[in-house]
Write an enzyme that holds these catalytic residues in place. Sequence first.
Site, PDB file in Angstrom:
ATOM      1  N   GLY A  12      37.416  41.245  34.844  1.00 30.90           N
ATOM      2  CA  GLY A  12      36.365  40.247  35.010  1.00 30.90           C
ATOM      3  C   GLY A  12      36.738  39.080  35.902  1.00 30.90           C
ATOM      4  N   GLY A  14      36.749  39.372  39.374  1.00 25.49           N
ATOM      5  CA  GLY A  14      36.131  39.505  40.682  1.00 25.49           C
ATOM      6  C   GLY A  14      36.817  40.463  41.633  1.00 25.49           C
ATOM      7  CE  LYS A  15      40.125  45.035  38.843  1.00 22.24           C
ATOM      8  NZ  LYS A  15      39.525  44.346  37.679  1.00 22.24           N
ATOM      9  CE  LYS A  37      35.869  50.329  38.930  1.00 25.14           C
ATOM     10  NZ  LYS A  37      36.530  49.030  38.707  1.00 25.14           N
ATOM     11  CG  ASP A  54      32.740  47.788  39.403  1.00 27.11           C
ATOM     12  OD1 ASP A  54      31.771  47.094  39.041  1.00 27.11           O
ATOM     13  OD2 ASP A  54      33.817  47.801  38.789  1.00 27.11           O
ATOM     14  CB  ALA A 117      39.783  50.395  35.765  1.00 30.73           C
ATOM     15  N   GLY A 118      40.350  46.979  35.498  1.00 28.10           N
ATOM     16  CA  GLY A 118      41.061  45.979  34.709  1.00 28.10           C
ATOM     17  C   GLY A 118      42.337  45.529  35.397  1.00 28.10           C
ATOM     18  N   PRO A 203      35.948  30.732  47.414  1.00 26.41           N
ATOM     19  CG  PRO A 203      34.481  29.627  48.839  1.00 26.41           C
ATOM     20  CD  PRO A 203      35.685  30.509  48.849  1.00 26.41           C
TER      21      PRO A 203
END
Length: 234
Positions: A12, A14-15, A37, A54, A117-118, A203
Amino acid sequence: MTGIFITGTDTGIGKTAVAAGLAGALKERGYSVGVMKTVQSGAALRNGKLYSQDAELMIKAACPCDEEELICPVLLREALAPDIAAKIEGKTIDPGLIKNAYMELERRHDIVVVEGAGGIAVPVKDRFLISDLIVLLGIPAIIVARPGLGTINHTFLTIEYAKKCGIQIIGVIINNYRGGMAEETNPEVIKDLTGITVLGIIPHDLKIDVDRGEPGDIVALVHRHVDIEAIIRF
């Protein structure tokens, strides 16, 4: 370098947005870019069929024309670690399938941007972790980190573990910067502690929404705030 693996200090952070932005930025520089992915947990349902939200964001940014089964070879419904989600669904994840998909994308493109993933130590299958997958694919990694308090510890541990696994690290990208003292001082501390370059600080962008497939201005933000030349030269 024909591939870049985008991993992170956590889930969570922002990859997906960073992977999409980098893929789009490389495409705008004239490269043929593939996206991947590797495993999608928490896959969404559309018209009775699972799909990777994703992967869709990355596809929007880079517009590759590859088959869905290559771009995301493993789709899992439960939003859990891949190993657990697969067991709940009675599935077995085959790392060899993922590698074969990557190799085909690598054959077709100048460079493939691959998202995990994660975090880096998330189990893919039993004790086969994301770190093992990076080693299996044989490509260097970029680590995505959050900007605020705690990120020095998380980033340091991720980098040290990656080094122990023999993973080459291109650098760190700090994502979702909103301002603040910790955010301003963390990059230099991370570089001093680890010897790994902070490639950029992206940003916060309210328009980015992975679940809705909205990339916002991520490609332009990567162009503006990330040292893409350092990535290309690696």
